[in-house]
Structure formats: C-alpha cells, structure tokens
Design an enzyme around this catalytic site. Structure first.
Site, PDB file in Angstrom:
ATOM      1  N   ALA A  70      14.960  40.760  36.140  1.00  0.00           N
ATOM      2  CA  ALA A  70      17.201  40.805  36.956  1.00  0.00           C
ATOM      3  C   ALA A  70      17.108  40.305  38.384  1.00  0.00           C
ATOM      4  O   ALA A  70      16.797  40.658  39.300  1.00  0.00           O
ATOM      5  CB  ALA A  70      18.051  40.824  36.205  1.00  0.00           C
ATOM      6  N   GLU A 103       9.758  38.821  25.909  1.00  0.00           N
ATOM      7  CA  GLU A 103      10.407  37.745  25.489  1.00  0.00           C
ATOM      8  C   GLU A 103      10.873  36.724  26.476  1.00  0.00           C
ATOM      9  O   GLU A 103      11.735  37.582  26.816  1.00  0.00           O
ATOM     10  CB  GLU A 103      10.988  37.674  24.191  1.00  0.00           C
ATOM     11  CG  GLU A 103      12.176  38.691  24.088  1.00  0.00           C
ATOM     12  CD  GLU A 103      11.654  40.168  24.247  1.00  0.00           C
ATOM     13  OE1 GLU A 103      12.267  40.804  24.276  1.00  0.00           O
ATOM     14  OE2 GLU A 103      10.888  40.417  23.153  1.00  0.00           O
ATOM     15  N   ASN A 108      15.112  28.971  29.397  1.00  0.00           N
ATOM     16  CA  ASN A 108      15.103  30.104  30.922  1.00  0.00           C
ATOM     17  C   ASN A 108      13.766  29.191  31.702  1.00  0.00           C
ATOM     18  O   ASN A 108      12.396  29.821  31.810  1.00  0.00           O
ATOM     19  CB  ASN A 108      15.379  30.980  30.361  1.00  0.00           C
ATOM     20  CG  ASN A 108      15.593  31.686  32.039  1.00  0.00           C
ATOM     21  OD1 ASN A 108      14.720  31.214  32.902  1.00  0.00           O
ATOM     22  ND2 ASN A 108      15.800  33.376  32.069  1.00  0.00           N
ATOM     23  N   TYR A 115       6.031  33.184  35.275  1.00  0.00           N
ATOM     24  CA  TYR A 115       5.434  33.512  33.852  1.00  0.00           C
ATOM     25  C   TYR A 115       4.272  33.188  33.655  1.00  0.00           C
ATOM     26  O   TYR A 115       3.471  33.476  33.689  1.00  0.00           O
ATOM     27  CB  TYR A 115       6.521  34.172  32.551  1.00  0.00           C
ATOM     28  CG  TYR A 115       7.896  35.228  32.664  1.00  0.00           C
ATOM     29  CD1 TYR A 115       7.972  35.918  33.216  1.00  0.00           C
ATOM     30  CD2 TYR A 115       8.532  34.260  31.271  1.00  0.00           C
ATOM     31  CE1 TYR A 115       9.432  36.642  33.578  1.00  0.00           C
ATOM     32  CE2 TYR A 115       9.445  35.092  31.175  1.00  0.00           C
ATOM     33  CZ  TYR A 115       9.526  36.521  33.142  1.00  0.00           C
ATOM     34  OH  TYR A 115      10.890  37.063  32.599  1.00  0.00           O
TER      35      TYR A 115
END
Length: 144
Positions: A70, A103, A108, A115
């Site tokens: 985050a 996950e 997103n 990633y």
C-alpha cells in the site's frame, strides 16, 4: 524517504494507510498481530517521519505470502511500491524463502504490471475473492 521495519506501536498508522488504500482494510488489531507474529514488514517514511506506504509478508516454512502493498495516493507512481517489494524480496531470500505468492484484484492493472515487471507470473484466479466490490483475485507467484 527511508524504508524501515515498523514497531508494533505503529499498527494504528498502518491501519490508517490501509483504510485510505483499500475498500476492505485491515484493523489495527490485525496489524498488531501481524507485526508481532511470523513474517516481515517494511514501511516507507517521508523525511518528516510520516508513514506513507508499506509492504508485508507472512512466512510459512519456505513460502511467503505478500499480504499487502500500500502506498498513499499522493506518493504513487514514484517507484515506492517497487522499492518496498524489492526490499521484501531480498528479506525473503535472506530468510530462506523459495517462493513469494500474492493475490491482486483483477482490475488493478497498475499493481499487476508492477508484479509482472518484478518477475511474478500468473498462477490462476480465485472467483469472487474480493468484496466491496465483488471481484476475482489473480494469483501470482515468484520463485526465488
């Protein structure tokens, strides 16, 4: 900006960042338990000491689950999530982890792209994993 390991006393700050970033955030209690348990968390601090982002993982044997990544909206798109994940990956290797998994919401795209750029690959999906709104999770992993 510095990356550090947070103290359990920073659980409320982590919960505040989580509440801004996610529709189904972790509670302060959940952060306290995670910080006191097995796993590892890095936080990003602005020069004044404000907590502006974090990444965490929980480890079981040689596999680590990336719990959350985050970054507050005002600090996004500056490479901070990449720095947090790179630090987390190095710590995982140091701890003998052979596989990182996570996950991510199917919608997103920014996170999925990040990633993938770090070497994570898609392993599958979990139908209706997320709530508020209901959405599938894309399962991803990285072999270390």
């Amino acid at each position: 900006m510095t990356l550090v390991t947070p103290a359990v006393s920073q659980a409320s700050e982590l919960a505040k960042v989580d509440a801004v970033c996610f529709t189904d955030p972790w509670s302060e209690t959940s952060f306290r338990e995670a910080l006191a348990g097995e796993g590892y968390t890095f936080v990003a601090l602005e020069e004044g000491g404000e907590l502006i982002g974090y990444a965490g993982m929980l480890t079981v044997l040689d596999v680590a689950d990336v719990t959350n990544v985050a970054v507050l909206p005002a600090f996004r798109r500056q490479g901070l999530a990449r720095r947090l994940l790179t630090a987390l990956t190095a710590k995982a290797r140091e701890q003998g982890v052979t596989r990182l998994q996570l996950e991510v919401r199917e919608s997103n795209v920014a996170a999925r792209t990040l990633y993938e750029s770090l070497g994570f690959t898609v392993d599958g999906k979990r139908k209706r994993y997320y709530r508020r709104p209901d959405e599938d999770a894309v399962l991803m992993s990285l072999s270390l």
